[in-house]
Design an enzyme around this catalytic site. Structure first.
Site: not given
Ligand code: GLN
Length: 490
Positions: A78, A153, A177
């Site tokens: 990532k 994400s 994410s």
């Molecule tokens: N969907 C969550 C957010 O928008 C989690 C994101 C994550 O785990 N980086 O922050």
């Protein structure tokens, strides 16, 4: 069967036993990535040293040296993780030309065991999002349906594994994410206990919640990769010195004597019928494997999302203060229009460098931390966080592992939610609490919706009890034997 059909454990075994060269493996996955990336946009940057690095693994094998537990395994990293001499953007324009001089500890550990970075995976900007649509480098698409999001994400990481562009990917999980995109793309994704994995060299979003973890085709692959990534790192004071068990060797699908908790607050009418059906099937398997069910309660579940979006944005507003146009990456073009003063310099750089979702969160976070509001928002959220954590500790007195949905629905359509951030936030209801409590959690494929989109289920264990969760996942996986492949590679 072509090499890209193989999973992490198979590739590592084949390479180290000389059945296939690391170079051939890498060439095959690069070919698949070159074919599919124009459609999926799973990678932001490819590693042009990957084949050379694969040859170095082969040279080690030729010299009879130990090539490591992940010999020749390509890994999609990532773009939140720093990679030495390889561009690292965190999905943001503000880091569009940032080339780190060092790699994250996680990347170093994977490479020390023979894994090779194939490329840097697309993601939501600074890991803020649930759909990969906030990336400054374009949407990533779901390999099962190009009209649907891959989740976020870590969308690029999940899509790359699902589309066989890489057998292994690394994601980060601050509030879901890894688990949510794993469920949308039909792969296994594990977020370890907070502290299991070093955060050194990972672009910080919300430091008290962030953890990196693997996304892979199988439970065993995730167990093995996590073993390699985990353990104390003197460069991260929050990394734990708990011993790292050999999870992959200890996998046991016999669940006799285990108690599986069903948190009643997670089974709401928000859950789609498809997801409910997948859970019911998993429950049957778990029962046949010898486990018993108990109903448990996590009363603070309903506050998980508000708590998360206060704590995460507060930490983000502080962490992202460093992107000022002086120290990293992008700076606004001042050649024709010189800045009036230092504030103008910062605000023009940050105004152009950050996307709308990141700006929204910085504003939310600075607001909640400002004097007069700090006690009412940030401090209160931290207090309730402690109580939520206690809810889980109490629940784990009655059971070993929690079984629940990962997300309310299967993957949704691109563009369908991005205009309504609050709606997007509230759908993170089943994942954010895990991070707030610092617990390990995983998602694994459990079936498909009527439209043929993957559905995942979530398993959560007590602190440092990854083995129990992996065993339950293994039992479900072994019995379900799902082997469908996404439409994009059919
Ligand atoms: N969907 C969550 C957010 O928008 C989690 C994101 C994550 O785990 N980086 O922050």
């Amino acid at each position: 069967m072509s090499i890209i059909e193989k999973n992490v454990s198979e590739i590592a075994h084949m390479v180290s036993s000389g059945q296939v060269k690391a170079e051939e493996v890498m060439v095959a996955f690069i070919k698949q990535s070159e074919k599919l990336n124009p459609k999926l946009n799973a990678f932001i940057t490819m590693n042009d040293q990957a084949i050379q690095q694969a040859k170095e693994v082969d040279a080690k094998i030729a010299k009879k040296q130990n090539p490591g537990r992940l010999a020749g395994v390509p890994v999609a990293v990532k773009d939140m993780l720093c990679t030495k001499n390889l561009k690292t953007t965190a999905g943001s324009k503000i880091l569009e030309n940032f080339v780190p001089t060092y790699s994250a500890t996680v990347v170093n550990r994977l490479e020390a065991e023979g894994a090779i970075t194939i490329g840097k995976a697309n993601q939501d900007e600074f890991a803020m999002g649930s759909s990969n649509e906030t990336s400054a480098y374009g949407d990533c698409k779901n390999p099962w349906s190009l009209e649907h999001v891959p989740g976020g994400s870590s969308g690029g990481s999940a899509a790359a594994v699902a589309a066989k562009m890489s057998p292994l990917a690394i994601g980060t999980d601050t509030g879901g994410s890894i688990r949510q995109p794993a469920s949308f793309c039909g792969v296994v994704g594990v977020k370890p206990t907070y502290g299991r994995v070093s955060r050194y060299g990972i672009v910080a979003y919300a430091s008290s919640l962030d953890q990196a973890g693997p996304l892979t085709p199988t439970v065993r692959d995730s167990a093995l990769s996590l073993e390699v990534m985990s353990g104390k790192d003197h460069l991260d004071m929050t990394s734990s010195n708990q011993a790292v068990p050999e999870w992959s060797k200890n996998l046991n699908p016999n669940l006799k004597g285990m108690k599986i908790g069903l948190p009643k607050e997670y089974f709401t009418d928000k859950l789609s019928p498809n997801s409910a059906a997948a859970i019911d099937r998993a429950k049957e398997i778990v029962k046949d494997s010898g486990a018993e069910f108990v109903e448990v309660s996590i009363p603070y579940t309903k506050l998980g999302v508000p708590m998360y979006y206060i704590i995460a944005t507060c930490e983000a507003s502080s962490n992202l203060a460093r992107y000022d146009g002086v120290r990293y990456g992008f700076r606004a073009d001042f050649s024709k229009d010189r800045p009036d003063d230092i504030d103008d310099f910062y605000s023009r750089t940050r105004g152009e460098g950050f996307g709308p979702e990141v700006k929204r969160r910085i504003m939310l976070g600075t607001y909640a931390l400002s004097s007069g509001y700090y006690d009412a928002y940030y401090k209160k959220a931290c207090q309730v966080r402690r109580m939520l954590r206690q809810n889980f500790i109490d629940a784990f007195q009655k059971c070993d592992v929690l079984l629940s949905p990962v997300y309310t629905t299967p993957a949704f359509k691109l563009g369908s939610r991005i205009q309504n951030p609050v709606d997007m936030y509230f759908n993170d209801v089943f994942t954010t609490s895990t991070n707030l409590a610092g617990l390990p959690g995983m998602s694994l494929p459990a079936g498909f919706s009527k439209e043929g989109l993957p559905i995942g289920i979530q398993l959560t264990a007590g602190h440092f009890e990854e083995q129990k969760m992996l065993n339950v996942g293994y039992a479900i996986e072994q019995s379900l034997k799902l082997n469908e492949v996404p439409s994009v590679i059919r």
